[in-house]
Write an enzyme that holds these catalytic residues in place. Structure first.
Site, PDB file in Angstrom:
ATOM      1  N   GLU A  79       1.401  10.926   3.268  1.00 29.10           N
ATOM      2  CA  GLU A  79       1.014  10.004   2.215  1.00 29.10           C
ATOM      3  C   GLU A  79       1.727  10.329   0.900  1.00 29.10           C
ATOM      4  O   GLU A  79       2.037   9.450   0.113  1.00 29.10           O
ATOM      5  CB  GLU A  79      -0.504  10.110   2.043  1.00 29.10           C
ATOM      6  CG  GLU A  79      -1.067   9.139   1.066  1.00 29.10           C
ATOM      7  CD  GLU A  79      -2.585   9.172   1.060  1.00 29.10           C
ATOM      8  OE1 GLU A  79      -3.164  10.069   1.694  1.00 29.10           O
ATOM      9  OE2 GLU A  79      -3.168   8.309   0.404  1.00 29.10           O
ATOM     10  N   ILE A 155      -5.167  15.786   2.696  1.00 27.06           N
ATOM     11  CA  ILE A 155      -6.605  15.803   2.394  1.00 27.06           C
ATOM     12  C   ILE A 155      -7.085  14.361   2.472  1.00 27.06           C
ATOM     13  O   ILE A 155      -6.814  13.564   1.566  1.00 27.06           O
ATOM     14  CB  ILE A 155      -6.910  16.393   0.991  1.00 27.06           C
ATOM     15  CG1 ILE A 155      -6.437  17.846   0.909  1.00 27.06           C
ATOM     16  CG2 ILE A 155      -8.414  16.305   0.674  1.00 27.06           C
ATOM     17  CD1 ILE A 155      -6.633  18.502  -0.453  1.00 27.06           C
TER      18      ILE A 155
HETATM   19  C1  2IP Z   1      -8.648   7.136   2.261  1.00 27.72           C
HETATM   20  C2  2IP Z   1     -10.001   7.703   2.571  1.00 27.72           C
HETATM   21  C3  2IP Z   1     -11.015   6.670   2.253  1.00 27.72           C
HETATM   22  C4  2IP Z   1     -10.865   5.458   3.155  1.00 27.72           C
HETATM   23  C5  2IP Z   1      -9.443   4.928   3.055  1.00 27.72           C
HETATM   24  C6  2IP Z   1      -8.396   6.027   3.248  1.00 27.72           C
HETATM   25  O1  2IP Z   1      -7.673   8.149   2.316  1.00 27.72           O
HETATM   26  O2  2IP Z   1     -10.127   8.067   3.920  1.00 27.72           O
HETATM   27  O3  2IP Z   1     -12.257   7.243   2.377  1.00 27.72           O
HETATM   28  O4  2IP Z   1     -11.771   4.489   2.769  1.00 27.72           O
HETATM   29  O5  2IP Z   1      -9.253   3.934   4.023  1.00 27.72           O
HETATM   30  O6  2IP Z   1      -7.119   5.515   3.092  1.00 27.72           O
HETATM   31  P1  2IP Z   1     -13.273   4.399   3.347  1.00 27.72           P
HETATM   32  O7  2IP Z   1     -13.957   5.687   3.062  1.00 27.72           O
HETATM   33  O8  2IP Z   1     -13.852   3.218   2.626  1.00 27.72           O
HETATM   34  O9  2IP Z   1     -13.085   4.171   4.806  1.00 27.72           O
HETATM   35  P2  2IP Z   1      -7.367   9.161   1.047  1.00 27.72           P
HETATM   36  O10 2IP Z   1      -8.627   9.772   0.616  1.00 27.72           O
HETATM   37  O11 2IP Z   1      -6.414  10.136   1.692  1.00 27.72           O
HETATM   38  O12 2IP Z   1      -6.710   8.291   0.007  1.00 27.72           O
HETATM   39 CA    CA Z   2      -6.235   9.223   3.949  1.00 31.71          CA
END
Ligand code: 2IP
Ligand code: CA
Length: 409
Positions: A79, A155
């Site tokens: 990412e 993370i």
């Molecule tokens: C995020 C994280 C979020 C999720 C989102 C991911 O990754 O897992 O919690 O959203 O889709 O891209 P949700 O919790 O609403 O499913 P990051 O924390 O690495 O940005």
């Molecule tokens: Ca993620």
């Protein structure tokens, strides 16, 4: 090949150690929590510390994998970009240097001269992480290194990581939010097919020792390649120190889930950001067995652990790095992760889900830019057993509010 998996596991554990260090080492924790205070003058710099932790973990994984398997680091994507801009506007490439001292001095530039924090972080980056998982010795497959590439989410659930809630109560074993929802995700896929073949989910904050108040992590791995399907959950007692969950936490969807009418009842987890219509349908299908949890990786983990039957999400805000590792583990268990909109289309046409529209990891979304190139555009459905997938999908379609059928694919 177990050598690569062993190294993935070790890299994920080191990543977990760094994630824990940032919360448990005083000097780093101060930088992390300061971010929560709104309206502070130095907010930008402190926000950057969170990004630095993320970038650094990703670089450590790349560095350690590349050291053991030269060349592999070129095929590791994630990412984060490792180009970092500090408070003074200087562009710095964050990377692991040959020695701890050199890494500390590089980090000092990013951390605005903070000597103590740079040293602690560099120590965590260069430490040796020892782990043993005898179950890995049973693996004997040969996958050419040039055929594989990796997605890393250093993370996942960064928001929960920063927030750091420690006292969230689980609901039927599922944490709706809190540090337990944080995961390190490392997935390997085959370059030509785009299918995932190996994955590690590391949960750095799985349990907390009530006496020392220190967190302990837990890891899960899986390999699915040709005729070999093997997962750490099959060896619950032998999973090394970090894994102490019995395999009995993973009940397969069974006849006990049949209601009196003989119909199956299903459980699912989704995001609080799920679209209204899909949410309405999920609620109708799963009733009290619909759960909400933070973190795409953690929600997948709930499926891996058998805490729910499905993880459904129709939006395009999860990415390749969120799904590659859990997808490999789910495949090793007989499940998978599919493109939700493609599944809905097939079911709507009253066709069988014979050709599974797997999420693939080697192709960009056409016409997209930035991170969106790697978005799971059509949403996703993750499952551990394919036995009830079609029935569940049919129910999901049937319960989408009628007046909104034009949103359907
Ligand atoms: C995020 C994280 C979020 C999720 C989102 C991911 O990754 O897992 O919690 O959203 O889709 O891209 P949700 O919790 O609403 O499913 P990051 O924390 O690495 O940005
Ligand atoms: Ca993620």
């Amino acid at each position: 090949m177990s050598a690569i998996l062993r190294e993935l596991l070790r890299a994920s554990e080191k990543a977990g150690c760094i994630a824990r260090a940032c919360r448990q080492e005083e000097t780093l924790f101060k930088l992390l929590i300061e971010e929560k205070k709104e309206g502070e003058k130095n907010k930008k710099f402190l926000t950057d510390f969170k990004t630095l932790a993320d970038v650094l973990v990703q670089e450590v994984i790349k560095h350690d994998m590349g050291k053991k398997f030269p060349g592999l680091e070129k095929n590791i994507a994630g990412e984060e970009s490792n180009e970092f801009t500090n408070e003074l506007g200087e562009k710095i490439l964050v990377q692991v240097c040959p020695t701890e001292e050199e890494t500390a001095s590089l980090l000092r530039k990013v951390l605005d001269g903070n000597e103590a924090a740079s040293k602690v972080l560099a120590r965590a980056v260069h430490q040796d992480v020892l782990l043993s998982d005898p179950a890995l010795d049973a693996i004997n497959v040969n996958i050419p290194q040039s055929d594989i590439a990796m997605w890393v989410d250093p993370i996942d659930s960064t928001y929960q990581y920063i927030k750091g809630s420690m006292d969230i109560k689980p609901n039927q074993g599922i944490y709706p939010k809190g540090l337990q929802c944080v995961t390190v995700l490392i997935g390997v896929y085959q370059i030509d097919t785009g299918l995932p073949i190996m994955g590690v989910i590391n949960q750095p904050f799985a349990t907390r020792d009530p006496k020392t108040l220190r967190w302990k992590g837990q890891w899960y791995w899986g390999l699915s390649y040709m005729d070999t399907n093997i997962c750490s959950l099959q060896f619950s007692a032998a999973n090394g120190e970090a894994n102490d969950k019995p395999s009995s936490i993973c009940p397969q969807h069974s006849e006990k889930n049949k209601s009196e009418s003989g119909k199956h009842s299903y459980s699912a987890v989704t995001s609080s950001a799920e679209a209204k219509d899909i949410l309405a349908s999920l609620t109708a299908v799963c009733k009290e067995d619909l759960h909400f949890a933070a973190g795409a990786g953690y929600k997948c983990l709930c499926v891996v652990q058998g805490l729910v039957d499905f993880y459904v999400f129709s939006e395009d805000t999860t990415f390749k790095w969120d799904c590659c590792a859990p997808h490999a583990i789910l495949r090793s268990l007989g499940g998978g992760i599919l493109d939700l909109s493609e599944c809905m289309k097939t079911v709507r046409q009253q066709k069988r889900l014979q050709e599974k529209p797997n999420l693939l990891y080697n192709a960009e979304v056409e016409g997209a830019t930035g991170a969106d190139r790697w978005a799971n555009k059509g949403g996703l459905v993750a499952y551990r057993s394919e036995k009830h997938l079609e029935d569940f999908m049919a129910l999901l379609m049937k319960n989408i509010p009628f007046q909104n059928v034009n949103i359907l694919p």
